[in-house]
Design an enzyme around this catalytic site. Structure first.
Site, PDB file in Angstrom:
ATOM      1  N   TYR A  17       0.805  -1.226   0.000  1.00  0.00           N
ATOM      2  CA  TYR A  17       0.000   0.000   0.000  1.00  0.00           C
ATOM      3  C   TYR A  17       0.840   1.279   0.000  1.00  0.00           C
ATOM      4  O   TYR A  17       0.284   2.378  -0.048  1.00  0.00           O
ATOM      5  CB  TYR A  17      -0.915   0.029   1.227  1.00  0.00           C
ATOM      6  CG  TYR A  17      -1.907  -1.111   1.276  1.00  0.00           C
ATOM      7  CD1 TYR A  17      -2.951  -1.193   0.365  1.00  0.00           C
ATOM      8  CD2 TYR A  17      -1.791  -2.113   2.241  1.00  0.00           C
ATOM      9  CE1 TYR A  17      -3.860  -2.247   0.402  1.00  0.00           C
ATOM     10  CE2 TYR A  17      -2.701  -3.164   2.285  1.00  0.00           C
ATOM     11  CZ  TYR A  17      -3.726  -3.221   1.370  1.00  0.00           C
ATOM     12  OH  TYR A  17      -4.621  -4.253   1.405  1.00  0.00           O
ATOM     13  N   TYR A  43      -5.498  -0.151   9.451  1.00  0.00           N
ATOM     14  CA  TYR A  43      -6.104  -0.025   8.126  1.00  0.00           C
ATOM     15  C   TYR A  43      -7.105   1.124   8.161  1.00  0.00           C
ATOM     16  O   TYR A  43      -7.645   1.492   9.202  1.00  0.00           O
ATOM     17  CB  TYR A  43      -6.739  -1.328   7.627  1.00  0.00           C
ATOM     18  CG  TYR A  43      -5.689  -2.389   7.339  1.00  0.00           C
ATOM     19  CD1 TYR A  43      -5.052  -2.437   6.106  1.00  0.00           C
ATOM     20  CD2 TYR A  43      -5.324  -3.305   8.327  1.00  0.00           C
ATOM     21  CE1 TYR A  43      -4.080  -3.393   5.857  1.00  0.00           C
ATOM     22  CE2 TYR A  43      -4.343  -4.254   8.077  1.00  0.00           C
ATOM     23  CZ  TYR A  43      -3.720  -4.294   6.839  1.00  0.00           C
ATOM     24  OH  TYR A  43      -2.740  -5.218   6.588  1.00  0.00           O
ATOM     25  N   HIS A  78      -4.529   6.014  -1.511  1.00  0.00           N
ATOM     26  CA  HIS A  78      -5.094   6.037  -0.164  1.00  0.00           C
ATOM     27  C   HIS A  78      -4.046   6.376   0.899  1.00  0.00           C
ATOM     28  O   HIS A  78      -4.406   6.668   2.042  1.00  0.00           O
ATOM     29  CB  HIS A  78      -5.692   4.658   0.149  1.00  0.00           C
ATOM     30  CG  HIS A  78      -7.104   4.711   0.668  1.00  0.00           C
ATOM     31  ND1 HIS A  78      -7.892   5.852   0.680  1.00  0.00           N
ATOM     32  CD2 HIS A  78      -7.889   3.737   1.213  1.00  0.00           C
ATOM     33  CE1 HIS A  78      -9.076   5.576   1.199  1.00  0.00           C
ATOM     34  NE2 HIS A  78      -9.097   4.304   1.525  1.00  0.00           N
ATOM     35  N   ASN A  80     -10.195   1.945   7.371  1.00  0.00           N
ATOM     36  CA  ASN A  80     -11.579   1.984   7.869  1.00  0.00           C
ATOM     37  C   ASN A  80     -11.699   1.935   9.380  1.00  0.00           C
ATOM     38  O   ASN A  80     -12.780   2.176   9.919  1.00  0.00           O
ATOM     39  CB  ASN A  80     -12.382   0.824   7.263  1.00  0.00           C
ATOM     40  CG  ASN A  80     -12.570   0.980   5.766  1.00  0.00           C
ATOM     41  OD1 ASN A  80     -12.099   1.933   5.158  1.00  0.00           O
ATOM     42  ND2 ASN A  80     -13.259   0.028   5.171  1.00  0.00           N
ATOM     43  N   ASP A  97      -6.413  11.454   1.842  1.00  0.00           N
ATOM     44  CA  ASP A  97      -6.708  11.569   0.413  1.00  0.00           C
ATOM     45  C   ASP A  97      -8.125  12.090   0.216  1.00  0.00           C
ATOM     46  O   ASP A  97      -8.998  11.884   1.065  1.00  0.00           O
ATOM     47  CB  ASP A  97      -6.554  10.215  -0.271  1.00  0.00           C
ATOM     48  CG  ASP A  97      -7.459   9.156   0.343  1.00  0.00           C
ATOM     49  OD1 ASP A  97      -7.358   8.917   1.559  1.00  0.00           O
ATOM     50  OD2 ASP A  97      -8.287   8.570  -0.384  1.00  0.00           O
ATOM     51  N   ASN A 134     -13.998   6.902   4.529  1.00  0.00           N
ATOM     52  CA  ASN A 134     -14.154   5.911   5.599  1.00  0.00           C
ATOM     53  C   ASN A 134     -13.200   6.120   6.764  1.00  0.00           C
ATOM     54  O   ASN A 134     -13.542   5.811   7.914  1.00  0.00           O
ATOM     55  CB  ASN A 134     -14.004   4.503   5.037  1.00  0.00           C
ATOM     56  CG  ASN A 134     -15.195   4.091   4.193  1.00  0.00           C
ATOM     57  OD1 ASN A 134     -16.305   4.572   4.394  1.00  0.00           O
ATOM     58  ND2 ASN A 134     -14.970   3.205   3.234  1.00  0.00           N
TER      59      ASN A 134
END
Length: 207
Positions: free
Chosen positions: A14, A65, A19, A67, A92, A113
């Site tokens: 990632y 993460y 993100h 969320n 973002d 989120n």
């Protein structure tokens, strides 16, 4: 004391995705402040401590993460005995173009989120937002495809420029307050000309 949170996802896969621009900004701040080697794990996050003048700075990268970001930030806020207006969150934003930035004093989640999770775990919405544009998905792409994709060759230089532009802006938020930084660093239009940012401020208003 101020806490600067960069939202993103942990893991090598990632690192350079859209993100993770919040993480990219906080990493750049850590480098600028000389704390890039000082990350320690605490309460589901990587944390580095530094100073800006007389102000103590807590840099945070949640490891939950995206969320579930609030599960890291909420306990850290309590640990350091901060209020929500001591917190600044970089993330973002699909609603503004790649390479564009916007500072806000507070607000709703706007469909993000990570911000939704923060609002679930913090007392109120009065934490500053540092929004870094990633643009809208390509035709036929889902939102998940978009935010988990890396920037292309044309976009990456714009993102790098926006992060460089934000480094003094974040320092201004800490030293002079969010309102002052909004007036100084939230031009109505920003565009990249010959490798440098050009700000068009005539008649600008804060958002």
């Amino acid at each position: 004391m101020k806490m600067i949170v960069g939202l993103g996802n942990p893991g090598k896969e990632y690192e350079n995705t859209k993100h993770n621009v919040g993480w990219m900004l906080v990493d750049a701040l850590a480098e600028r402040l000389g704390t890039a080697a000082g990350w320690k794990e605490r309460d589901k996050a990587l944390v580095a401590e530094s100073r800006l003048g007389a102000e103590k700075i807590i840099l945070v990268k949640p490891l939950t993460y995206m969320n579930l970001s609030g599960e890291a930030v909420g306990p850290l806020m309590n640990w350091y005995k901060l209020s929500t207006d001591d917190i600044m969150v970089a993330h973002d934003d699909m609603d503004i173009p790649v390479g564009t930035v916007r500072i806000r004093k507070k607000g709703s989640a706007g469909g993000h989120n990570g911000i939704k999770s923060l609002l679930q775990h913090l007392p109120d919405e009065n934490f500053a937002r540092i929004r870094i544009g990633i643009g809208r998905p390509l035709p036929g792409w889902t939102v998940i495809n978009h935010v988990l994709a890396v920037f292309n060759e044309e976009q990456r230089p714009l993102v790098d420029e926006s992060i460089k532009y934000l480094l003094p802006a974040v320092e201004c938020m800490v030293s002079d307050g969010v309102d002052f930084a909004m007036n100084k660093y939230n031009p109505k239009k920003q565009k990249k000309e010959k490798g440098a940012w050009k700000k068009e401020q005539a008649g600008e208003k804060n958002e």
